[in-house]
Design a protein around this motif. Structure first.
Motif, PDB file in Angstrom:
ATOM      1  N   ARG A  47      -5.149  -0.464  -7.964  1.00  0.00           N
ATOM      2  CA  ARG A  47      -6.088  -0.238  -6.869  1.00  0.00           C
ATOM      3  C   ARG A  47      -6.412  -1.578  -6.217  1.00  0.00           C
ATOM      4  NH1 ARG A  47      -7.419   4.669  -5.217  1.00  0.00           N
ATOM      5  NH2 ARG A  47      -7.367   5.252  -7.382  1.00  0.00           N
ATOM      6  N   ASP A  62      -9.587  -2.933  -1.272  1.00  0.00           N
ATOM      7  CA  ASP A  62     -10.007  -2.005  -0.219  1.00  0.00           C
ATOM      8  C   ASP A  62      -9.948  -0.544  -0.676  1.00  0.00           C
ATOM      9  OD1 ASP A  62      -7.281  -1.675  -0.344  1.00  0.00           O
ATOM     10  OD2 ASP A  62      -6.912  -2.051   1.791  1.00  0.00           O
ATOM     11  N   GLY A  63      -9.591  -0.320  -1.950  1.00  0.00           N
ATOM     12  CA  GLY A  63      -9.550   1.025  -2.502  1.00  0.00           C
ATOM     13  C   GLY A  63      -8.210   1.729  -2.360  1.00  0.00           C
ATOM     14  N   ARG A  64      -7.265   1.089  -1.681  1.00  0.00           N
ATOM     15  CA  ARG A  64      -5.943   1.694  -1.503  1.00  0.00           C
ATOM     16  C   ARG A  64      -5.091   1.453  -2.745  1.00  0.00           C
ATOM     17  NH1 ARG A  64      -4.224  -0.842   4.177  1.00  0.00           N
ATOM     18  NH2 ARG A  64      -2.277   0.202   3.775  1.00  0.00           N
ATOM     19  N   ASP A  65      -4.179   2.399  -3.013  1.00  0.00           N
ATOM     20  CA  ASP A  65      -3.221   2.235  -4.106  1.00  0.00           C
ATOM     21  C   ASP A  65      -2.139   1.258  -3.658  1.00  0.00           C
ATOM     22  OD1 ASP A  65      -4.429   3.979  -5.915  1.00  0.00           O
ATOM     23  OD2 ASP A  65      -3.419   5.716  -5.049  1.00  0.00           O
ATOM     24  N   LEU A  66      -1.871   0.264  -4.499  1.00  0.00           N
ATOM     25  CA  LEU A  66      -0.852  -0.734  -4.215  1.00  0.00           C
ATOM     26  C   LEU A  66       0.281  -0.591  -5.216  1.00  0.00           C
ATOM     27  CD1 LEU A  66      -3.158  -3.857  -3.752  1.00  0.00           C
ATOM     28  CD2 LEU A  66      -2.203  -2.405  -1.964  1.00  0.00           C
ATOM     29  N   ASP A 103       0.432   4.215   1.237  1.00  0.00           N
ATOM     30  CA  ASP A 103       0.589   4.884   2.532  1.00  0.00           C
ATOM     31  C   ASP A 103       1.601   4.162   3.420  1.00  0.00           C
ATOM     32  OD1 ASP A 103      -1.330   2.818   2.678  1.00  0.00           O
ATOM     33  OD2 ASP A 103      -2.272   3.690   4.447  1.00  0.00           O
ATOM     34  N   SER A 143       1.353   0.612 -10.385  1.00  0.00           N
ATOM     35  CA  SER A 143       0.391   0.952  -9.339  1.00  0.00           C
ATOM     36  C   SER A 143      -0.959   0.386  -9.734  1.00  0.00           C
ATOM     37  CB  SER A 143       0.309   2.473  -9.193  1.00  0.00           C
ATOM     38  OG  SER A 143      -0.659   2.819  -8.239  1.00  0.00           O
ATOM     39  N   PRO A 147       0.830  -1.208   0.000  1.00  0.00           N
ATOM     40  CA  PRO A 147       0.000   0.000   0.000  1.00  0.00           C
ATOM     41  C   PRO A 147       0.867   1.261   0.000  1.00  0.00           C
ATOM     42  CG  PRO A 147      -0.792  -1.576   1.618  1.00  0.00           C
ATOM     43  CD  PRO A 147       0.528  -2.088   1.120  1.00  0.00           C
ATOM     44  N   GLU A 161       5.624  13.412   0.854  1.00  0.00           N
ATOM     45  CA  GLU A 161       4.928  12.557  -0.099  1.00  0.00           C
ATOM     46  C   GLU A 161       5.181  13.020  -1.534  1.00  0.00           C
ATOM     47  OE1 GLU A 161       0.516  10.731  -1.013  1.00  0.00           O
ATOM     48  OE2 GLU A 161       0.881  11.713   0.909  1.00  0.00           O
TER      49      GLU A 161
END
Length: 82
Positions: free
Chosen positions: A56, A59-63, A21, A54, A19, A36
């Motif tokens: 999605r 869970d909607g997070r960028d991976l 983040d 990259s 992820p 960032e």
């Protein structure tokens, strides 16, 4: 920065990616980036050269993922070692 993502991928081969983040937090923790924005500049370069992709997550997070198999990734990391 690339090494951090590659090592994470090798250690978590069942994962769909790291992820963004979590990657940012890990980079900050190791003093590799200070913001960032700086991380995104590096990621843009890696993406432009097709070293990082990259996507999605469910869970909607960028991976973030390195589009290489484990053997190729290990060989590449070995080349980075002095």
């Amino acid at each position: 920065i690339f090494r951090l993502l590659a090592e994470h991928q090798l250690e978590n081969q069942d994962s769909q990616g790291m992820p963004l983040d979590m990657f940012y937090a890990a980079c900050r923790e190791q003093f590799l980036v200070s913001s960032e924005v700086t991380l995104r500049v590096h990621l843009t370069e890696f993406t432009d050269h097709e070293l990082v992709r990259s996507k999605r997550g469910v869970d909607g997070r960028d991976l973030l993922v390195v589009p290489l198999n484990a053997d190729a990734l290990r060989a590449l990391l070995k080349e980075f070692d002095p």
